[in-house]
Scaffold this active site. Sequence first.
Site, PDB file in Angstrom:
ATOM      1  N   PRO A   1       9.754  11.266   3.049  1.00  0.00           N
ATOM      2  CA  PRO A   1       8.361  10.987   2.704  1.00  0.00           C
ATOM      3  C   PRO A   1       8.233   9.813   1.743  1.00  0.00           C
ATOM      4  O   PRO A   1       9.102   9.572   0.902  1.00  0.00           O
ATOM      5  CB  PRO A   1       7.904  12.282   2.024  1.00  0.00           C
TER       6      PRO A   1
ATOM      7  N   CYS B   1     -11.924 -15.199  -5.301  1.00  0.00           N
ATOM      8  CA  CYS B   1     -12.614 -16.236  -4.527  1.00  0.00           C
ATOM      9  C   CYS B   1     -12.200 -16.073  -3.066  1.00  0.00           C
ATOM     10  O   CYS B   1     -11.437 -16.870  -2.512  1.00  0.00           O
ATOM     11  CB  CYS B   1     -12.236 -17.615  -5.066  1.00  0.00           C
TER      12      CYS B   1
END
Length: 422
Positions: A271, A342
């Site tokens: 996992p 941006c």
Amino acid sequence: MYCPTTFETSRSMIAGIPIAQLVEQFGTPAYVYDLSVIERRVADLKSFDTIRYAQKALSNVAILDRLRKLDVVVDAVSAGEITRALRAGFNAQSTPQGIVYTADILDQASLELILKHNIPVNVGSPDMIDQLGSVAPGRNITLRINPGFGHGHSQKTNTGGPQSKHGIWHDQVNDCLLRADRNGLVVTGIHMHIGSGTDLEHLAQVCGALEKICLTVGRTVTSISAGGGLPVPYRATQTYVDIEKYFELWNAVRNRLQSNFGHRIELEIEPGRYLVAESGFLVAEIRAIKAMGENVFYLLDAGFNDLARPILYGAYHPISICRRGSNASNRLQEVIVGGPLCESGDIFTQEDGGYVAKRQLPTAEVGDYLILEVAGAYGFVMSSNYNSKFRAPEVMVEKGIAKLIRRRETADDLVALETIPE
């Protein structure tokens, strides 16, 4: 099995500590991990002989150290992850093996560490067998097999089938056995992993595919790995896999192989997300609230440089608001949550394909905190310095105490590796 509380849109604490206190101590944006959640997730999987953590999900050495103390071992996919595992105290020669290298190529840096520390290799490409055998004959190896099918929460997290680059194609096993013989290597394990965030139906298909490959390889097989992919809920409508039922499926495969081969077979599970996703919170501050036509934007001091899953996969994260002032309101409104970058794609509430989505969240003010939840897996590890942003600190809450496990980057860190030549 431990289940988290119902997702809420308002939150004042993380792991028993007021969010305002965490922000005062560590600033924003900041990653906060609740270690107790990781401990409970490890306990869920204790029926398996070995829990091998896929550290790419969250690789901070403090987290690795705590997992080692819970008798979890690790998978490494790069030279850097090998280095992290060694720094956290793992030993490749322990029982079970503390570090296994799993990848589709052997780059030079990884190979040097594999040879130096005698690290076992889980081979993901036929070429790797020849490359390893030429410098380290006589080793045992395991094979990562692509069974010809895959599944995941996104096509980008699907690691099986003909469109996936991962693993050895299932009908090339005999060729790999011949390569191993020529290079003095012995195949002692088989591993399969079909994708991240899949479901029990698809996970169960792996059992039969892996058993068939093991019978082809024969009695040299002493271990099998169920891989990872166990899902965790990001939405209230999502559920967990029945771990007991999943273990029973794999245990039946293991028992049949033991009967066929006449010796014990170790059963591993690998996992990543399952152990750490729910432990993690990205705490940010709302720095602007903008009305753009019919849309309202909450703009944060955290962007996709901090959490890239939404822009990469259209991934959904639960979101909650922590108010700083006393002007608490139960009123909800539809908002879009974005960051400071941006970049038009710097939106946390988007769907796969880049479609902007709205979320029902409490009305908030500039200065309130917004928490992106279930952010422990593939959060900080995928962060970047895009727009020359400093990467956030990481904080681990252990037994009610918040501990800094990675400091916030500085301007000096940002340019430390850069030079201006004469």
